[in-house]
Scaffold this motif. Structure first.
Motif, PDB file in Angstrom:
ATOM      1  N   VAL A   1       6.512  18.913 -34.824  1.00 29.09           N
ATOM      2  CA  VAL A   1       7.434  18.029 -35.244  1.00 29.09           C
ATOM      3  C   VAL A   1       7.192  16.631 -35.303  1.00 29.09           C
ATOM      4  O   VAL A   1       7.519  15.696 -35.907  1.00 29.09           O
ATOM      5  N   TYR A   2       6.655  16.255 -34.134  1.00 30.17           N
ATOM      6  CA  TYR A   2       6.688  14.767 -33.800  1.00 30.17           C
ATOM      7  C   TYR A   2       5.380  14.083 -34.989  1.00 30.17           C
ATOM      8  O   TYR A   2       5.520  12.901 -34.970  1.00 30.17           O
ATOM      9  N   LYS A   3       4.550  14.827 -35.468  1.00 25.29           N
ATOM     10  CA  LYS A   3       3.712  14.338 -36.391  1.00 25.29           C
ATOM     11  C   LYS A   3       4.197  14.849 -37.778  1.00 25.29           C
ATOM     12  O   LYS A   3       3.550  14.874 -38.835  1.00 25.29           O
ATOM     13  N   GLU A   4       5.231  15.351 -37.549  1.00 29.20           N
ATOM     14  CA  GLU A   4       5.938  15.650 -39.113  1.00 29.20           C
ATOM     15  C   GLU A   4       5.313  16.823 -39.877  1.00 29.20           C
ATOM     16  O   GLU A   4       5.072  17.035 -41.072  1.00 29.20           O
ATOM     17  N   GLY A   5       4.690  17.893 -38.945  1.00 27.30           N
ATOM     18  CA  GLY A   5       3.871  18.949 -39.200  1.00 27.30           C
ATOM     19  C   GLY A   5       5.011  20.261 -39.367  1.00 27.30           C
ATOM     20  O   GLY A   5       6.150  19.946 -39.016  1.00 27.30           O
TER      21      GLY A   5
END
Length: 262
Positions: A238-242
């Motif tokens: 989620v921190y890399k919007e994955g």
């Protein structure tokens, strides 16, 4: 479903308007929940980008109307300007529910990482200035403790986020370190807040501060639905919007959360 940025006009007194983009999936009912979504990126946005956010898109596909507000660009990711932008977006949605759902559509605020911090602050401000308007808050690994001293935070280097989070806090909080809207985990009065859905994972560097905030909400009488994903679910993407195996489960948690509040 393709969501594009635009200056959605609510109230001519809002200058400048807060840019938003609408994720409008297949509605399960006319009384679709309306979600104000605030993205992460560690308070270091330089470009909002055109790529759709996986969480916002997934929530819309469950039947919600999701509006992503660009609180970051106009505010330069600084408190209190960022909070003011996000809260103004909530005020506009509250007064214009029929524009996107119905007058009975429940209103939620959601955010991940840095956006989760702003969402938690918006929920506090809504309690103080818009009592009864917010149905719930959804905090997905909120970046909520500027002290960054928890045991789980030692894992931040493994996901390449320690320096980013440190820089992000310096950018955002400035001299407002003790302001409850800027750092909700330091707020001494958490009672009467909207019910919360709070999500983290076993391998999340923010896990301890997230669980700590969840526990304090519960102790203050706030209804909390908590989910801790297993380490193999890929939640920290989620921190890399994955995306990852967590995404369908997150949608189920959202649907269950909404249903319990009817």
């Amino acid at each position: 479903m393709t969501a594009q940025w635009e200056n959605i006009v609510f109230d001519r007194s809002v200058t400048p308007p807060v840019p938003m983009r609408l994720y409008d999936g297949t509605r399960a009912s006319k009384i679709a929940p309306i979600v104000l979504y605030l993205r992460g990126r560690a308070f270091l946005d330089r470009d909002r980008g055109e790529a759709e956010r996986p969480i916002a898109k997934a929530l819309a596909e469950t039947g919600a109307v999701v509006l992503e507000a660009d609180y970051a660009i106009a505010s330069q990711n600084m408190f209190p300007q960022a909070m003011d932008c996000a809260f103004q977006a909530l005020v506009c949605l509250s007064s214009r529910r029929k524009q996107f759902g119905s007058a009975k559509s429940p209103l939620f605020v959601a955010g991940d990482e840095a956006g989760g911090n702003v969402a938690a602050g918006v929920a506090l401000k809504a309690r103080d200035l818009l009592p009864g308007e917010l149905k719930g808050q959804m905090l997905f690994s909120p970046m909520i403790d500027p002290k960054m001293t928890s045991a789980s935070f030692r894992e931040a280097d493994k996901v390449g986020m320690r320096e980013k989070w440190s820089d992000g806090w310096s950018q955002y909080i400035g001299s407002f370190f003790q302001h409850p809207y800027a750092a909700p985990c330091l707020c001494s009065r958490l009672n009467n807040l909207a019910p919360a859905l709070i999500v983290t994972s076993e391998d999340d560097p923010l896990r301890d501060e997230v669980i700590g905030y969840s526990d304090r909400l519960k102790a203050s009488g706030v209804t909390v639905r908590q989910r801790i994903f297993s380490a193999d679910c890929g939640w920290t993407s989620v921190y890399k919007e994955g995306t990852g195996k967590w995404l369908p489960s997150l949608c189920s948690e959202f649907t269950g959360f909404v249903e319990t509040l009817h």
